[in-house]
Motif scaffolding. Structure first.
Motif, mmCIF file in Angstrom:
data_model
loop_
_atom_site.group_PDB
_atom_site.id
_atom_site.type_symbol
_atom_site.label_atom_id
_atom_site.label_comp_id
_atom_site.label_asym_id
_atom_site.label_seq_id
_atom_site.Cartn_x
_atom_site.Cartn_y
_atom_site.Cartn_z
ATOM 1 N N LEU A 64 33.629 12.527 51.551
ATOM 2 C CA LEU A 64 34.680 12.141 50.610
ATOM 3 C C LEU A 64 34.044 11.820 49.265
ATOM 4 C CD1 LEU A 64 37.703 11.758 50.282
ATOM 5 C CD2 LEU A 64 37.442 9.366 50.937
ATOM 6 N N GLY A 65 34.380 12.627 48.262
ATOM 7 C CA GLY A 65 33.884 12.424 46.913
ATOM 8 C C GLY A 65 34.987 11.898 46.011
ATOM 9 N N ILE A 66 35.212 12.574 44.899
ATOM 10 C CA ILE A 66 36.192 12.096 43.923
ATOM 11 C C ILE A 66 37.619 12.145 44.473
ATOM 12 C CG2 ILE A 66 36.622 14.307 42.785
ATOM 13 C CD1 ILE A 66 36.097 10.840 41.078
ATOM 14 N N GLY A 67 37.808 12.796 45.615
ATOM 15 C CA GLY A 67 39.104 12.742 46.283
ATOM 16 C C GLY A 67 39.525 11.322 46.623
ATOM 17 N N VAL A 86 26.504 9.355 48.086
ATOM 18 C CA VAL A 86 27.693 10.166 48.338
ATOM 19 C C VAL A 86 27.232 11.540 48.798
ATOM 20 C CG1 VAL A 86 29.893 10.983 47.426
ATOM 21 C CG2 VAL A 86 28.826 8.938 46.434
ATOM 22 N N ALA A 87 27.680 11.969 49.981
ATOM 23 C CA ALA A 87 27.212 13.223 50.574
ATOM 24 C C ALA A 87 28.400 14.066 51.000
ATOM 25 C CB ALA A 87 26.313 12.932 51.777
ATOM 26 N N VAL A 88 28.486 15.284 50.447
ATOM 27 C CA VAL A 88 29.617 16.171 50.720
ATOM 28 C C VAL A 88 29.093 17.582 50.984
ATOM 29 C CG1 VAL A 88 31.658 17.258 49.686
ATOM 30 C CG2 VAL A 88 31.267 14.809 49.372
ATOM 31 N N GLY A 89 29.665 18.263 51.965
ATOM 32 C CA GLY A 89 29.301 19.641 52.260
ATOM 33 C C GLY A 89 29.699 20.586 51.135
ATOM 34 N N ILE A 134 38.085 19.551 51.128
ATOM 35 C CA ILE A 134 38.916 18.344 51.209
ATOM 36 C C ILE A 134 38.371 17.230 50.322
ATOM 37 C CG2 ILE A 134 39.634 16.467 52.761
ATOM 38 C CD1 ILE A 134 39.807 18.514 55.015
ATOM 39 N N ALA A 135 37.053 17.047 50.294
ATOM 40 C CA ALA A 135 36.433 15.817 49.791
ATOM 41 C C ALA A 135 36.505 15.637 48.280
ATOM 42 C CB ALA A 135 34.969 15.763 50.223
ATOM 43 N N GLY A 136 36.391 16.719 47.525
ATOM 44 C CA GLY A 136 36.210 16.579 46.084
ATOM 45 C C GLY A 136 34.741 16.343 45.754
ATOM 46 N N SER A 137 34.426 16.342 44.474
ATOM 47 C CA SER A 137 33.039 16.304 44.007
ATOM 48 C C SER A 137 32.318 15.000 44.349
ATOM 49 C CB SER A 137 33.008 16.513 42.494
ATOM 50 O OG SER A 137 31.753 16.184 41.953
ATOM 51 N N ALA A 138 31.144 15.131 44.990
ATOM 52 C CA ALA A 138 30.297 13.963 45.254
ATOM 53 C C ALA A 138 29.727 13.426 43.944
ATOM 54 C CB ALA A 138 29.166 14.339 46.207
ATOM 55 N N GLU A 139 29.329 14.334 43.045
ATOM 56 C CA GLU A 139 28.727 13.929 41.781
ATOM 57 C C GLU A 139 29.704 13.122 40.930
ATOM 58 O OE1 GLU A 139 28.631 16.941 43.069
ATOM 59 O OE2 GLU A 139 26.488 17.211 43.520
ATOM 60 N N ALA A 140 30.967 13.552 40.901
ATOM 61 C CA ALA A 140 31.969 12.867 40.081
ATOM 62 C C ALA A 140 32.219 11.453 40.581
ATOM 63 C CB ALA A 140 33.267 13.668 40.053
ATOM 64 N N LEU A 141 32.212 11.261 41.905
ATOM 65 C CA LEU A 141 32.402 9.910 42.442
ATOM 66 C C LEU A 141 31.173 9.054 42.154
ATOM 67 C CD1 LEU A 141 34.325 8.061 44.095
ATOM 68 C CD2 LEU A 141 32.937 8.638 46.086
ATOM 69 N N ALA A 142 29.986 9.596 42.386
ATOM 70 C CA ALA A 142 28.755 8.833 42.161
ATOM 71 C C ALA A 142 28.637 8.384 40.713
ATOM 72 C CB ALA A 142 27.539 9.661 42.572
ATOM 73 N N ALA A 143 29.129 9.199 39.793
ATOM 74 C CA ALA A 143 29.022 8.870 38.366
ATOM 75 C C ALA A 143 29.824 7.638 37.985
ATOM 76 C CB ALA A 143 29.479 10.062 37.527
ATOM 77 N N LEU A 144 30.780 7.241 38.832
ATOM 78 C CA LEU A 144 31.621 6.081 38.530
ATOM 79 C C LEU A 144 30.963 4.762 38.929
ATOM 80 C CD1 LEU A 144 35.107 7.411 39.720
ATOM 81 C CD2 LEU A 144 34.243 7.285 37.363
#
Length: 261
Positions: A133-136, A206-209, A214-224
């Protein structure tokens, strides 16, 4: 350690009886594992090898069956499945075990619950791993109403929605209470704001396949977050990323860095 199911114990919280395992080195740093929607602690963490991986590395490994899942109570009221309530179950398990704080790792819905735990009970969380689960978590993960409909359909053959069929098949495979899961999916997708995510100031991974739709970007979530990093799990979709060796290696390195090993 092998991949056989561990012994589960039970505790009560919020009027519900909840199941968990407590394995590994009792003196090791505790890692609390929170599984995803329609899964269980065994399906998410034992069979894919996480309990063995973390146990062999010297950690105390704790896994909870979320309300509505596994061996825990399965209410059919959607009002009982908002993420803060399930995060409260996780905090109550740490209380039950006398653990002041822990590394917390969640996958998919479990990642969302982990975020709510880190925001609502920040002193209980040593670090967070958000898998699947990233920016989702902020932007949403699409229309999941067909999944509730699929879970309540008379049979798998009556489901035409692709994602609905995937989760209905998974629920049938795990012999889940489909009414409880339908209630859960209706209310467990509460979103977090970028400001909420920014309040998570513990180390975060944050780790996403790379094939996860489904998950959205891992990088975008980590940046927050102020102390977060993102990794790609190569060639894995939402269902297969959870047990990937790249994911496991990254988590072990992340924990070793935090714990000073």
């Amino acid at each position: 350690m092998n991949l056989d199911p561990p012994t589960f114990s039970r505790f009560r919280h919020d009027g519900l009886e909840l199941a968990f395992f407590d394995e590994g080195d009792p003196a090791g740093a505790p890692v609390l594992l929170i599984h995803g929607f329609a899964s269980t602690a065994n399906v998410n963490w034992v069979y894919p090898g996480w309990l063995k991986t973390l146990g062999d590395a010297g950690y105390r490994v704790i896994g909870i069956d979320n309300r509505g899942h596994g061996a825990s109570d399965k209410p059919h009221d959607p009002a009982l499945y908002h993420p803060p309530a399930m995060a409260g179950d996780a905090a109550a398990l740490l209380d039950h075990l006398g653990i002041p704080d822990a590394h917390v790792m969640g996958y998919s819905m479990g990642a969302r619950i982990t975020a709510f735990l880190a925001i609502g009970h920040p002193h209980r969380v040593r670090s967070v791993v958000f898998g699947g689960l990233g920016i989702g978590m902020v932007d949403g993960v699409g229309d999941w109403d067909p999944i509730a409909e699929a879970l309540l359909a008379p049979a798998l053959e009556d489901v035409s929605h692709d994602r609905g069929r995937m989760f209905r098949s998974f629920a049938d495979q795990t012999k889940s209470d489909r009414r409880a899961l339908a209630a859960c999916i209706m209310t467990s997708r509460d979103l977090l704001s970028p400001e909420d995510i920014g309040r998570i100031d513990v180390p975060a991974l944050v780790a996403v396949g790379t094939k996860d739709d489904i998950a959205g970007s891992a990088e975008a979530l980590a940046a927050l977050m102020p102390d977060a990093r993102a990794i790609d799990i190569p060639g894995r979709d939402h269902m297969l990323a959870v047990g990937d060796r790249v994911f496991k290696k990254a988590v072990l390195e992340f924990y070793a860095e935090i714990d000073g090993r």
